[in-house]
Structure formats: C-alpha cells, structure tokens
Write a protein that holds these residues in place. Structure first.
Motif, PDB file in Angstrom:
ATOM      1  N   HIS A   1     108.250  74.631 -98.114  1.00  0.00           N
ATOM      2  CA  HIS A   1     108.657  76.011 -98.365  1.00  0.00           C
ATOM      3  C   HIS A   1     109.937  76.355 -97.608  1.00  0.00           C
ATOM      4  O   HIS A   1     110.763  77.136 -98.108  1.00  0.00           O
ATOM      5  CB  HIS A   1     107.532  76.971 -97.975  1.00  0.00           C
ATOM      6  N   SER A   2     110.117  75.790 -96.439  1.00  0.00           N
ATOM      7  CA  SER A   2     111.337  76.042 -95.673  1.00  0.00           C
ATOM      8  C   SER A   2     112.582  75.596 -96.440  1.00  0.00           C
ATOM      9  O   SER A   2     113.629  76.268 -96.399  1.00  0.00           O
ATOM     10  CB  SER A   2     111.281  75.328 -94.322  1.00  0.00           C
ATOM     11  N   GLN A   3     112.480  74.477 -97.129  1.00  0.00           N
ATOM     12  CA  GLN A   3     113.611  74.006 -97.930  1.00  0.00           C
ATOM     13  C   GLN A   3     113.927  74.984 -99.051  1.00  0.00           C
ATOM     14  O   GLN A   3     115.097  75.275 -99.335  1.00  0.00           O
ATOM     15  CB  GLN A   3     113.281  72.617 -98.495  1.00  0.00           C
TER      16      GLN A   3
ATOM     17  N   TYR B   1     112.124  88.378 -93.354  1.00  0.00           N
ATOM     18  CA  TYR B   1     111.844  87.673 -92.104  1.00  0.00           C
ATOM     19  C   TYR B   1     111.350  86.244 -92.336  1.00  0.00           C
ATOM     20  O   TYR B   1     110.920  85.581 -91.399  1.00  0.00           O
ATOM     21  CB  TYR B   1     110.753  88.411 -91.317  1.00  0.00           C
ATOM     22  N   THR B   2     111.381  85.778 -93.569  1.00  0.00           N
ATOM     23  CA  THR B   2     110.669  84.546 -93.909  1.00  0.00           C
ATOM     24  C   THR B   2     111.145  83.340 -93.113  1.00  0.00           C
ATOM     25  O   THR B   2     110.331  82.577 -92.581  1.00  0.00           O
ATOM     26  CB  THR B   2     110.775  84.252 -95.412  1.00  0.00           C
ATOM     27  N   ALA B   3     112.445  83.149 -93.003  1.00  0.00           N
ATOM     28  CA  ALA B   3     112.962  81.957 -92.319  1.00  0.00           C
ATOM     29  C   ALA B   3     112.527  81.938 -90.851  1.00  0.00           C
ATOM     30  O   ALA B   3     112.067  80.908 -90.332  1.00  0.00           O
ATOM     31  CB  ALA B   3     114.479  81.901 -92.431  1.00  0.00           C
ATOM     32  N   ALA B   4     112.670  83.063 -90.169  1.00  0.00           N
ATOM     33  CA  ALA B   4     112.258  83.132 -88.767  1.00  0.00           C
ATOM     34  C   ALA B   4     110.751  82.944 -88.621  1.00  0.00           C
ATOM     35  O   ALA B   4     110.283  82.285 -87.680  1.00  0.00           O
ATOM     36  CB  ALA B   4     112.688  84.465 -88.158  1.00  0.00           C
ATOM     37  N   ASN B   5     109.990  83.511 -89.540  1.00  0.00           N
ATOM     38  CA  ASN B   5     108.536  83.347 -89.485  1.00  0.00           C
ATOM     39  C   ASN B   5     108.128  81.897 -89.686  1.00  0.00           C
ATOM     40  O   ASN B   5     107.183  81.412 -89.055  1.00  0.00           O
ATOM     41  CB  ASN B   5     107.870  84.230 -90.541  1.00  0.00           C
TER      42      ASN B   5
END
Length: 254
Positions: A189-191, A168-172
C-alpha cells in the motif's frame, strides 16, 4: 450522487456530496470557505446542507460565511458549536435537503467527546476519528471510548468507503511499519500511496477491508501488534484497550 475532495489548509479534505442534478450539494466539515465557494461557483452549485463531525476549527471555520450566502441548515453534534441548526445524537437519522440521501448518525467519542460520524452505505464520513492507517489524536476522550468507537466502525460492511478529513496516509503508514515491519500489505500500500502523492492525488477514500489489513489501531487484538506495543512500552499489556492506549501514546511521539 458523486463525492469530490475539496482541499483546505495544508492537508484537510472537505468532502462535497454532489446530488448530480446539476444544482445541489452538501459539504462535510468545511474549515475554510474560499475553496468551497470557488468549487460551487465553478460548477454552479447551491449548497443545501453542511455536515459537521466535531468542534475543531479546521472543521467548522467556514460555517458562518457559507450560511450567510446560502442560508442552508447545519447538522452537527449536540453541543455548543456556533451555527449548528440541527443538533444530533447517536442513533439519529437525517434527510439531507435537496439530496436523495439519508445519513445515520454514529457517536464516536475519542478524538473529541462530541465527535459524530455520518453513515450511508457505502459511505462513512468519520472526520478525525479514523484515518487511513491511523486514527486521530485522543484530545478529550479515554482509551476505552476511542477503542469502542473504532470497533463500532469495524462492524460496518467491509466495503464501506472511509472518507476521513486529512491526508495523513503516508505518515501513518510509516508508523504502522514500525509496529508491524513484517506486514507485507503495508509495503504494497505504501507504494500505491507514494504514486498517488507524486501525482498530487488523494489517497482517500480507503475501505474498512483495507484498514483491517494496514491500520494498527484496528489490529490491537493481534499478537504481532500486542508484542510490538509491549516492547515499546517495556511492560506487559492486557486487553486490546491497553494495546490501543500504548499505540496512541507511541504515535503521539513518533
């Protein structure tokens, strides 16, 4: 010992703990039997134990089929989950059969009331309580319970590796940016997460040190997070528990 992520459903990870003896392993939260059996057959491993964090079917659905084949013990919460052979409570310690591994049992109610986590430095198997940049939905618990469970995790060493059960990391991170748009760690971190997902690789495990920087549900004590929650709620909030409750409601509808 080594850890491997076995994918299940759309976004679940079943964590496999390999004893590195070429023979034995354990799995955490097997919701589907087929991908586990495929991995075990491919690597000629015997399943020595199943570890369950809570009662949701996407974490327990494979118990019957795996036990039917391997006859292994099943460790899990002290409730009515079918197939559990060793019912655990907060503070228990278990020795995983055939593996050089002892795990401490941590009660962490919030997502569900029966939720437990398994900890052996530096590994934390936290099911759906803590995610990278997020936390689980509050299906059964109360905000104070859930907040306390997350705070308990925060007391573990900062180099603890967080093995949660969903990708779920990207959505979180998208939600975390809405809460803290000026948090530059979120952009960085998103990159990294985007590159991992483009390569179809897991973004896990995380670390508690990283989560302290990017996870709004672990940052409820900060004024920036409180301010964002108050603006969203259009009311003043008191202690961090109220901030947590507001964030959880916000995320549920994000």
């Amino acid at each position: 010992m080594q850890l491997h992520a076995i994918r299940a459903f759309d976004d679940n990870y079943i964590w496999l703990i390999d004893a590195s003896d070429g023979k034995h392993c354990a799995v955490v939260d097997p919701g589907q039997a087929a991908p586990v059996l495929e991995y075990l057959d491919k690597h000629q491993l015997t399943l020595s134990a199943i570890l369950i964090t809570h009662h949701h079917h996407d974490h327990t659905g494979a118990i019957d089929e795996l036990v039917a084949r391997f006859g292994c013990p099943v460790f899990g919460p002290h409730n009515n989950i079918a197939g559990i052979t060793h019912r655990l409570e907060d503070g228990d310690t278990i020795k995983v059969p055939d593996l050089p591994l002892e795990l401490a049992v941590l009660a962490c109610p919030g997502h569900t009331l029966d939720h437990i986590a398994f900890y052996a430095e530096p590994w934390l198997f936290c099911g759906d309580t803590l995610f990278s940049a997020g936390c689980g939905r509050m299906f059964e618990g109360e905000p104070k319970q859930f907040f306390s469970s997350l705070q308990r995790f925060r007391q573990l060493p900062e180099d603890t590796l967080v093995y949660c059960a969903h990708e779920y990391t990207a959505a979180n991170l998208a939600f975390a940016k809405a809460v803290e748009p000026d948090n530059h760690m979120l952009d960085k971190h998103s990159q990294w997460v985007q590159k991992k997902r483009q390569q179809d690789m897991p973004t896990l495990p995380s670390t508690l040190a990283l989560e302290a920087e990017i996870n709004p549900f672990l940052r409820c004590h900060l004024q920036s997070v409180k301010d964002a929650a108050q603006i969203h709620a259009q009311t003043s909030l008191g202690d961090p528990v109220e901030v947590f409750a507001c964030l959880r409601n916000w995320k549920d509808n994000f």
